[in-house]
Design a protein around this motif. Structure first.
Motif, PDB file in Angstrom:
ATOM      1  N   ALA A   1      26.559  -0.283 -11.166  1.00 15.39           N
ATOM      2  CA  ALA A   1      27.054   0.835 -11.973  1.00 15.39           C
ATOM      3  C   ALA A   1      26.254   2.103 -11.688  1.00 15.39           C
ATOM      4  O   ALA A   1      26.826   3.201 -11.586  1.00 15.39           O
ATOM      5  N   ALA A   2      24.953   1.959 -11.568  1.00 15.17           N
ATOM      6  CA  ALA A   2      24.107   3.120 -11.281  1.00 15.17           C
ATOM      7  C   ALA A   2      24.399   3.664  -9.887  1.00 15.17           C
ATOM      8  O   ALA A   2      24.471   4.885  -9.680  1.00 15.17           O
TER       9      ALA A   2
ATOM     10  N   LEU B   1      15.523   1.650 -13.927  1.00 15.04           N
ATOM     11  CA  LEU B   1      16.241   0.564 -13.247  1.00 15.04           C
ATOM     12  C   LEU B   1      15.853   0.492 -11.775  1.00 15.04           C
ATOM     13  O   LEU B   1      15.595  -0.593 -11.231  1.00 15.04           O
ATOM     14  N   ASN B   2      15.814   1.627 -11.111  1.00 10.95           N
ATOM     15  CA  ASN B   2      15.435   1.689  -9.709  1.00 10.95           C
ATOM     16  C   ASN B   2      14.073   1.042  -9.479  1.00 10.95           C
ATOM     17  O   ASN B   2      13.880   0.235  -8.563  1.00 10.95           O
ATOM     18  N   THR B   3      13.130   1.395 -10.336  1.00  7.47           N
ATOM     19  CA  THR B   3      11.768   0.881 -10.209  1.00  7.47           C
ATOM     20  C   THR B   3      11.706  -0.607 -10.535  1.00  7.47           C
ATOM     21  O   THR B   3      11.058  -1.388  -9.824  1.00  7.47           O
ATOM     22  N   TYR B   4      12.364  -1.003 -11.609  1.00  6.31           N
ATOM     23  CA  TYR B   4      12.348  -2.413 -12.013  1.00  6.31           C
ATOM     24  C   TYR B   4      12.964  -3.292 -10.926  1.00  6.31           C
ATOM     25  O   TYR B   4      12.449  -4.377 -10.619  1.00  6.31           O
ATOM     26  N   LEU B   5      14.061  -2.823 -10.324  1.00  2.00           N
ATOM     27  CA  LEU B   5      14.708  -3.574  -9.243  1.00  2.00           C
ATOM     28  C   LEU B   5      13.724  -3.816  -8.105  1.00  2.00           C
ATOM     29  O   LEU B   5      13.624  -4.937  -7.578  1.00  2.00           O
ATOM     30  N   GLY B   6      12.977  -2.794  -7.709  1.00  5.75           N
ATOM     31  CA  GLY B   6      11.990  -2.958  -6.640  1.00  5.75           C
ATOM     32  C   GLY B   6      10.872  -3.899  -7.029  1.00  5.75           C
ATOM     33  O   GLY B   6      10.407  -4.705  -6.201  1.00  5.75           O
TER      34      GLY B   6
ATOM     35  N   ALA C   1       0.802  -1.227   0.000  1.00  6.75           N
ATOM     36  CA  ALA C   1       0.000   0.000   0.000  1.00  6.75           C
ATOM     37  C   ALA C   1       0.828   1.267   0.000  1.00  6.75           C
ATOM     38  O   ALA C   1       0.277   2.364  -0.151  1.00  6.75           O
ATOM     39  N   HIS C   2       2.164   1.139   0.162  1.00  8.81           N
ATOM     40  CA  HIS C   2       2.982   2.358   0.187  1.00  8.81           C
ATOM     41  C   HIS C   2       4.454   2.008   0.036  1.00  8.81           C
ATOM     42  O   HIS C   2       5.046   1.358   0.892  1.00  8.81           O
ATOM     43  N   THR C   3       5.039   2.458  -1.078  1.00  8.07           N
ATOM     44  CA  THR C   3       6.478   2.324  -1.267  1.00  8.07           C
ATOM     45  C   THR C   3       6.953   3.470  -2.146  1.00  8.07           C
ATOM     46  O   THR C   3       6.159   4.294  -2.609  1.00  8.07           O
ATOM     47  N   HIS C   4       8.267   3.536  -2.354  1.00  5.03           N
ATOM     48  CA  HIS C   4       8.885   4.590  -3.163  1.00  5.03           C
ATOM     49  C   HIS C   4       9.912   3.951  -4.077  1.00  5.03           C
ATOM     50  O   HIS C   4      11.001   3.551  -3.629  1.00  5.03           O
ATOM     51  N   GLY C   5       9.595   3.860  -5.359  1.00  2.00           N
ATOM     52  CA  GLY C   5      10.486   3.170  -6.293  1.00  2.00           C
ATOM     53  C   GLY C   5      11.832   3.833  -6.469  1.00  2.00           C
ATOM     54  O   GLY C   5      12.789   3.178  -6.889  1.00  2.00           O
ATOM     55  N   MET C   6      11.927   5.126  -6.130  1.00  2.00           N
ATOM     56  CA  MET C   6      13.207   5.793  -6.342  1.00  2.00           C
ATOM     57  C   MET C   6      14.254   5.410  -5.306  1.00  2.00           C
ATOM     58  O   MET C   6      15.415   5.755  -5.428  1.00  2.00           O
TER      59      MET C   6
ATOM     60  N   GLU D   1       9.337  10.655 -17.384  1.00  2.21           N
ATOM     61  CA  GLU D   1       9.746   9.718 -16.345  1.00  2.21           C
ATOM     62  C   GLU D   1       8.568   8.935 -15.798  1.00  2.21           C
ATOM     63  O   GLU D   1       8.715   7.766 -15.432  1.00  2.21           O
ATOM     64  N   MET D   2       7.383   9.530 -15.774  1.00  2.00           N
ATOM     65  CA  MET D   2       6.214   8.779 -15.338  1.00  2.00           C
ATOM     66  C   MET D   2       5.969   7.595 -16.264  1.00  2.00           C
ATOM     67  O   MET D   2       5.679   6.479 -15.835  1.00  2.00           O
ATOM     68  N   SER D   3       6.102   7.840 -17.563  1.00  2.00           N
ATOM     69  CA  SER D   3       5.907   6.764 -18.533  1.00  2.00           C
ATOM     70  C   SER D   3       6.978   5.688 -18.390  1.00  2.00           C
ATOM     71  O   SER D   3       6.675   4.484 -18.436  1.00  2.00           O
ATOM     72  N   ALA D   4       8.232   6.113 -18.169  1.00  2.00           N
ATOM     73  CA  ALA D   4       9.329   5.142 -18.025  1.00  2.00           C
ATOM     74  C   ALA D   4       9.158   4.301 -16.765  1.00  2.00           C
ATOM     75  O   ALA D   4       9.396   3.083 -16.776  1.00  2.00           O
ATOM     76  N   ILE D   5       8.739   4.933 -15.682  1.00  2.00           N
ATOM     77  CA  ILE D   5       8.525   4.203 -14.433  1.00  2.00           C
ATOM     78  C   ILE D   5       7.365   3.221 -14.591  1.00  2.00           C
ATOM     79  O   ILE D   5       7.432   2.077 -14.139  1.00  2.00           O
ATOM     80  N   GLY D   6       6.300   3.663 -15.250  1.00  2.00           N
ATOM     81  CA  GLY D   6       5.200   2.748 -15.532  1.00  2.00           C
ATOM     82  C   GLY D   6       5.657   1.568 -16.371  1.00  2.00           C
ATOM     83  O   GLY D   6       5.244   0.421 -16.136  1.00  2.00           O
TER      84      GLY D   6
END
Length: 513
Positions: A469-470, A118-123, A79-84, A149-154
């Motif tokens: 690397a990131a 990458l940050n979002t995909y990892l999570g 219900a609550h997280t932060h992909g960054m 960035e909204m589109s990329a995160i989605g």
């Protein structure tokens, strides 16, 4: 019929029939009854069509999936997280919420689109491997969220095969402007340096959000947008009211950090002369589409307001302890009719995205609030919050249950893992024993995204290499921001400890009054 329209027979022949899967041999958790009877599940397309006893009839073209020695439960909903924050797990030790804000630029700044993806995909990969199939991601807005960035995160959630609400955090006041008296307490040199973190005007922020909502390209059944005025103290009244109007214009959900720390609670009284909840109620933010993140310092009046408007609270017990914010009164929220979800919060302030651990913490922290055991959260309440309650917070009405008509988002646990030897009470063991190590497979919308404990289609070696690397790149680019944070830590920390020692009409810390 129009001349160029295909005949009905040809048209239907061109549409493939939906896949059919019959899951046999598994045991399906019934949270409220604390049992897991053998149950067969028929899936047609992306949804559950029928539940029945072992050997129930199934279409002849249904693929048989053997779930022997497996316990089945609904995919958890974070219900609550932060992909960054996924690249910055374990970054700091003794960080209060306010010191996290001081250090935010050291991990949030200079993330390009590739790193944000990458940050979002990892999570997403971590959550799926730990039995979570949907998340409410309060993501970037630093220094200003963008449509791209909204589109990329989605897209990161789409590629991972997970459901999500992506809600960029919106603000037009910096952390340093948000806390009454903090800027005035700083030496001139530091005051000038933190001015670099001033936020964009609310008009441009709302315009970006409107453009993102209007042009959202992803399938809203999988990934949709939300609107998240980050913390009321960080937002002008115009931004809060505009966020509420915008969300309702587009029919999406709202989310804000409200009364997470005592610093926020005391600062609200100084600025508004009322609680944060009372303030945003007057601005039209509250409604069945609105979720409070944390809500540690909510009082009874706040909770009644939330309940009266049909709001939700995302309970993040691990983060609340990790940041020293206090212990939210989840029992009182439920008593007063607030919908309760459970979240992990960010990987840099809770350090993993494990919903099994979040449930365990929710149970344990409830027990230490007093000796009356009849008020402690029951394990079925915790499990329902992590599924049904969180689904309501995300605004998805067909996830969170394994029942006909619901999406086939299912987790398969290996009953030969040590956590399940022996099986005494499946509901209790999900909340109190399981830690994610028994996850064997995960299905989202009828499609396997985890099999044999591995993320389908993910090269973990490459993911680790790209993440390292990131991390190294951000560490280099953000050296200056980290150094400034170190300079500010003592001043901001002592100032906020002083605010936290101010009298307040409720107590949420773990020590005596």
């Amino acid at each position: 019929m129009l001349p160029d329209e295909a005949p009905p027979a040809n048209r239907s022949a061109s549409v493939p029939s939906p896949q059919k899967i019959i899951i046999r041999g598994g045991r399906l958790v019934d949270a409220d009854r604390h049992v897991a009877p053998p149950t067969d599940i028929l899936i047609i397309g992306d949804s559950i069509a029928e539940l029945g006893p072992p050997g129930m009839p199934a279409p002849s073209d249904a693929r048989v999936m053997d779930a022997g020695s497996r316990l089945l439960h609904p995919g958890f909903i974070n219900a609550h997280t932060h992909g960054m924050g996924n690249l910055s797990k374990g970054t700091a030790d003794r960080w209060s919420l306010e010191l996290l804000w001081v250090g935010a630029a050291s991990f949030m700044a200079n993330q390009n689109l590739e790193i944000k993806y990458l940050n979002t995909y990892l999570g997403a990969v971590e959550m799926l491997l730990k039995g979570c199939t949907a998340a409410y991601d309060l993501t970037f807005g630093y220094p200003l969220a963008s449509v791209e960035e909204m589109s990329a995160i989605g897209q990161a959630y789409v590629d991972a095969g997970m459901r999500a609400v992506v809600a960029p955090m919106l603000a037009d006041l910096s952390f340093y402007q948000a806390i009454p008296g903090l800027l005035e307490a700083m030496p001139d040199r530091l005051r000038r340096e933190v001015a670099a973190y001033d936020e964009a005007p609310f008009e441009s922020t709302l315009a970006m959000m409107r453009e993102s909502l209007h042009g959202w390209k992803h399938d809203r059944e999988q990934v949709r947008l939300g609107v998240a005025p980050i913390i009321p103290l960080h937002c002008s009244d115009a931004l809060i009211a505009g966020s509420a109007r915008l969300a309702r214009d587009f029919g999406v959900v709202l989310h804000s950090h409200v009364a997470e720390s005592k610093v926020q609670a005391v600062s609200a009284l100084k600025r508004y002369g009322k609680t944060l909840t009372a303030h945003v109620d007057g601005l039209g933010l509250l409604g069945p589409d609105f979720t409070v993140a944390h809500g540690v310092w909510l009082d009874d009046d706040d909770m009644r307001r939330l309940a009266d408007h049909g709001c939700s609270v995302a309970h993040n017990p691990a983060s609340n302890m990790r940041l020293g914010s206090g212990i939210a009164d989840a029992r009182r929220m439920l008593e007063l009719g607030v919908n309760l979800g459970i979240g992990t919060d960010s990987a840099n302030c809770s350090d993993n995205l494990n919903m099994y651990e979040a449930m365990h913490c929710a149970s344990m922290v409830s027990n230490v609030q007093g000796p009356d055991y009849t008020r402690w959260l029951r394990s079925e309440e915790v499990l329902n919050a992590a599924t049904i309650g969180s689904a309501r917070a995300l605004g998805f009405d067909k996830i969170g249950r394994i029942a006909p008509g619901y999406k086939a988002d299912i987790v398969f646990l290996d009953l030969e893992k040590v956590n399940w030897i022996p099986i005494n009470d499946p509901t209790n063991q999900l909340v109190l024993t399981e830690d994610g190590t028994s996850v064997d497979a995960v299905m989202v919308g009828g499609r396997m995204v985890v099999e044999k404990g591995r993320k389908v289609g993910c090269d973990m070696t490459k993911l680790a290499r790209d993440a390292e690397a990131a991390r190294a790149r951000l560490a280099s680019l953000n050296e200056g921001a980290k150094a400034l944070g170190t300079q500010l830590e003592g001043l901001v920390g002592s100032f906020c400890v002083g605010l936290s020692n101010a009298p307040y009409h409720i107590h949420r810390y773990g020590h005596a009054h």
